[in-house]
Design a protein around this motif. Structure first.
Motif, PDB file in Angstrom:
ATOM      1  N   LEU A  19       0.809  -1.204   0.000  1.00 40.81           N
ATOM      2  CA  LEU A  19       0.000   0.000   0.000  1.00 40.81           C
ATOM      3  C   LEU A  19       0.848   1.261   0.000  1.00 40.81           C
ATOM      4  N   ALA A  20       1.996   1.213   0.662  1.00 41.96           N
ATOM      5  CA  ALA A  20       2.830   2.411   0.777  1.00 41.96           C
ATOM      6  C   ALA A  20       4.231   1.996   1.177  1.00 41.96           C
ATOM      7  N   GLN A  21       5.190   2.863   0.908  1.00 43.58           N
ATOM      8  CA  GLN A  21       6.525   2.746   1.479  1.00 43.58           C
ATOM      9  C   GLN A  21       7.085   4.163   1.641  1.00 43.58           C
ATOM     10  N   GLY A  22       7.885   4.335   2.689  1.00 47.52           N
ATOM     11  CA  GLY A  22       8.414   5.670   2.941  1.00 47.52           C
ATOM     12  C   GLY A  22       9.033   5.771   4.319  1.00 47.52           C
ATOM     13  N   PRO A  23       9.287   6.996   4.784  1.00 47.92           N
ATOM     14  CA  PRO A  23       9.853   7.204   6.119  1.00 47.92           C
ATOM     15  C   PRO A  23       8.891   6.712   7.199  1.00 47.92           C
ATOM     16  N   LEU A  24       9.435   6.055   8.232  1.00 44.51           N
ATOM     17  CA  LEU A  24       8.621   5.492   9.302  1.00 44.51           C
ATOM     18  C   LEU A  24       8.707   6.384  10.528  1.00 44.51           C
ATOM     19  N   ASN A  25       7.536   6.822  11.030  1.00 49.38           N
ATOM     20  CA  ASN A  25       7.470   7.578  12.274  1.00 49.38           C
ATOM     21  C   ASN A  25       7.522   6.591  13.426  1.00 49.38           C
ATOM     22  N   ALA A  26       8.608   6.624  14.186  1.00 47.57           N
ATOM     23  CA  ALA A  26       8.808   5.646  15.254  1.00 47.57           C
ATOM     24  C   ALA A  26       7.764   5.772  16.350  1.00 47.57           C
ATOM     25  N   GLU A  27       7.203   6.970  16.559  1.00 44.81           N
ATOM     26  CA  GLU A  27       6.229   7.184  17.631  1.00 44.81           C
ATOM     27  C   GLU A  27       4.831   6.733  17.236  1.00 44.81           C
ATOM     28  N   THR A  28       4.405   7.072  16.026  1.00 46.69           N
ATOM     29  CA  THR A  28       3.045   6.737  15.591  1.00 46.69           C
ATOM     30  C   THR A  28       2.981   5.438  14.805  1.00 46.69           C
TER      31      THR A  28
END
Length: 270
Positions: free
Chosen positions: A225-234
């Motif tokens: 569905l998606a790929q990209g930067p991962l927000n570690a908090e959310t």
């Protein structure tokens, strides 16, 4: 050295998000790259070429999904010898590609950035036909409760064992997609970090089989569905093309307009 003039230099780089849908999910990456090159020629896009005896179009790919996997978030970068409006490139290239390879977004590339570094994780949707949702949910809970789940896969360097659990940052049963049918099925969503060695959805399914004896009776339908930067908090993935949009100088919005399809509803693999 080859005779003749040197190839024209790159004056513009564009980053392209495209989808691989339907039966096109069974197309190999090599065949997709050939289809893109033919489409670029048909669309009249002024692609730059490398130097040497066998010039190649300057088109590079990042994080391509495996054969047999559908995707809403594949990326390529193309170098042009003349400046073009991204919106026009989107329309022309999409019209020249076969149905199932669909251009979703085009933005000017930011100079001096490495796009692959932004692809930190992928969000996957996996449909398991013949598996009851409650059974799948139990398996997901067992997977997430484990500290480590070693799986084995045959690679180019031979068989390797690695931990599939550490790469999975989010994993759940998707109940919103449930539809009453004669045959049960379950839909899973997972966010998997891009580690080395890479952990793929089939590795996670192997982990489910190991911890909960979950063995679907038919091959799963897998969609990125998606790929990209991962927000570690959310645990959410950001749009990897946002930094390029934000770098567009004031007044150039018309040139940078891309007709983005981000945020649109995504269907399951078919």
């Amino acid at each position: 050295m080859p005779e003749g003039p040197a190839p024209a230099p790159v004056t513009q780089r564009l980053r392209v998000r495209y989808a691989k849908r339907g039966r096109l999910r069974f197309t190999s990456h090599r065949d997709i790259s050939r289809a893109v090159e033919r489409a670029v020629r048909r669309a009249g896009i002024p692609v730059a070429f490398s130097a040497g005896f066998t010039p190649h179009p300057k088109i590079s790919y990042s994080g391509a999904a495996a054969t047999g996997v559908a995707s809403e978030a594949e990326y390529l970068e193309i170098g042009l010898t003349d400046t073009r409006a991204p919106a026009q490139v989107l329309a022309d290239l999409d019209a020249a590609l076969p149905d199932g390879l669909d251009i979703l977004d085009v933005v000017p590339a930011t100079v001096g950035t490495t796009f692959a570094d932004r692809l930190q994780a992928s969000e996957w949707l996996v449909r398991l036909d013949g598996v009851a949702p409650d059974t799948a949910e139990h398996a997901v809970r067992a997977f997430m409760a484990a500290e480590e789940i070693e799986v084995e896969r045959l690679t180019k360097k031979g068989r390797r064992r690695f931990d599939a659990r550490s790469a999975v940052s989010a994993f759940e049963l998707d109940r919103r997609a449930g539809i009453a049918t004669d045959r049960p099925y379950a839909i899973l969503r997972m966010v998997v970090r891009h580690l080395t060695p890479a952990v793929r959805p089939d590795d996670v399914l192997a982990g489910l089989r190991q911890v909960a004896d979950l063995a679907p009776p038919s091959p799963p339908l897998v969609t990125r569905l998606a790929q990209g930067p991962l927000n570690a908090e959310t645990g959410e993935l950001a749009d990897p093309l946002d930094p390029d949009r934000e770098a567009v100088p004031p007044g150039d919005e018309a040139m940078a307009a891309s007709g983005s399809a981000f945020g649109q509803p995504v269907g399951t693999a078919g």
